[in-house]
Design a protein around this motif. Structure first.
Motif, short mmCIF file in Angstrom:
data_model
loop_
_atom_site.label_atom_id
_atom_site.label_comp_id
_atom_site.label_asym_id
_atom_site.label_seq_id
_atom_site.Cartn_x
_atom_site.Cartn_y
_atom_site.Cartn_z
N SER A 151 -7.94 -97.64 8.25
CA SER A 151 -7.14 -98.78 7.80
C SER A 151 -7.26 -99.95 8.78
O SER A 151 -7.43 -101.10 8.37
CB SER A 151 -5.69 -98.36 7.64
OG SER A 151 -4.90 -99.45 7.27
N GLU A 165 -7.21 -91.72 8.98
CA GLU A 165 -6.81 -92.70 7.96
C GLU A 165 -6.27 -93.97 8.60
O GLU A 165 -6.55 -95.08 8.13
CB GLU A 165 -5.79 -92.09 7.01
CG GLU A 165 -6.38 -91.08 6.06
CD GLU A 165 -5.34 -90.34 5.23
OE1 GLU A 165 -4.13 -90.40 5.56
OE2 GLU A 165 -5.74 -89.68 4.24
N ASP A 166 -5.50 -93.82 9.68
CA ASP A 166 -4.97 -94.98 10.40
C ASP A 166 -6.11 -95.80 11.01
O ASP A 166 -6.10 -97.03 10.96
CB ASP A 166 -3.99 -94.56 11.48
CG ASP A 166 -2.69 -94.00 10.92
OD1 ASP A 166 -2.43 -94.20 9.72
OD2 ASP A 166 -1.95 -93.36 11.70
N LYS A 213 -10.67 -101.52 8.39
CA LYS A 213 -10.76 -102.32 7.17
C LYS A 213 -10.05 -103.65 7.35
O LYS A 213 -10.54 -104.70 6.91
CB LYS A 213 -10.17 -101.56 5.98
CG LYS A 213 -11.09 -100.49 5.46
CD LYS A 213 -10.50 -99.80 4.24
CE LYS A 213 -11.46 -98.76 3.70
NZ LYS A 213 -10.92 -98.07 2.51
N GLU A 214 -8.89 -103.63 8.01
CA GLU A 214 -8.17 -104.88 8.27
C GLU A 214 -8.99 -105.81 9.15
O GLU A 214 -9.08 -107.01 8.90
CB GLU A 214 -6.83 -104.59 8.94
CG GLU A 214 -5.78 -104.04 8.02
CD GLU A 214 -4.46 -103.76 8.73
OE1 GLU A 214 -4.17 -104.45 9.74
OE2 GLU A 214 -3.73 -102.87 8.28
#
Length: 89
Positions: free
Chosen positions: A64, A60-61, A67-68
């Motif tokens: 994320s 998940e990290d 995505k950033e």
């Protein structure tokens, strides 16, 4: 896939709560099943659940962060080419 493994472990943990403590439990390691005492199977499941939770958190990290980075790249491309570029889809 990791999420599915996590759900499977949670389901198995719930099922083991109903198991007879005096009967050995079949526990799968790799492609082989071993008969282990219920308490040992529960400890092994707890360890596996912890490892899966750590894997899920790590993934998940990473997602994320990606995505950033993708949002930053999109912003850069839109700034350079305006709305004439389609980055969705």
């Amino acid at each position: 896939m990791v999420q599915k493994e996590k759900e499977d472990l949670e389901e198995i943990t719930t099922e083991l709560e109903l198991a007879d403590e005096d009967e050995p439990v079949q526990y799968k390691v790799g492609d082989t099943f071993y008969a282990v005492p219920l308490a040992r199977a529960q400890k092994l499941l707890a360890t596996s659940s912890t490892e899966i939770d750590e894997d899920v958190t790590k993934l998940e990290d990473e997602l994320s962060a990606m995505k950033e980075e993708m949002d930053g790249l999109k912003a850069h491309l839109y700034a350079r080419f305006g709305r004439g570029i389609n980055l969705e889809g």
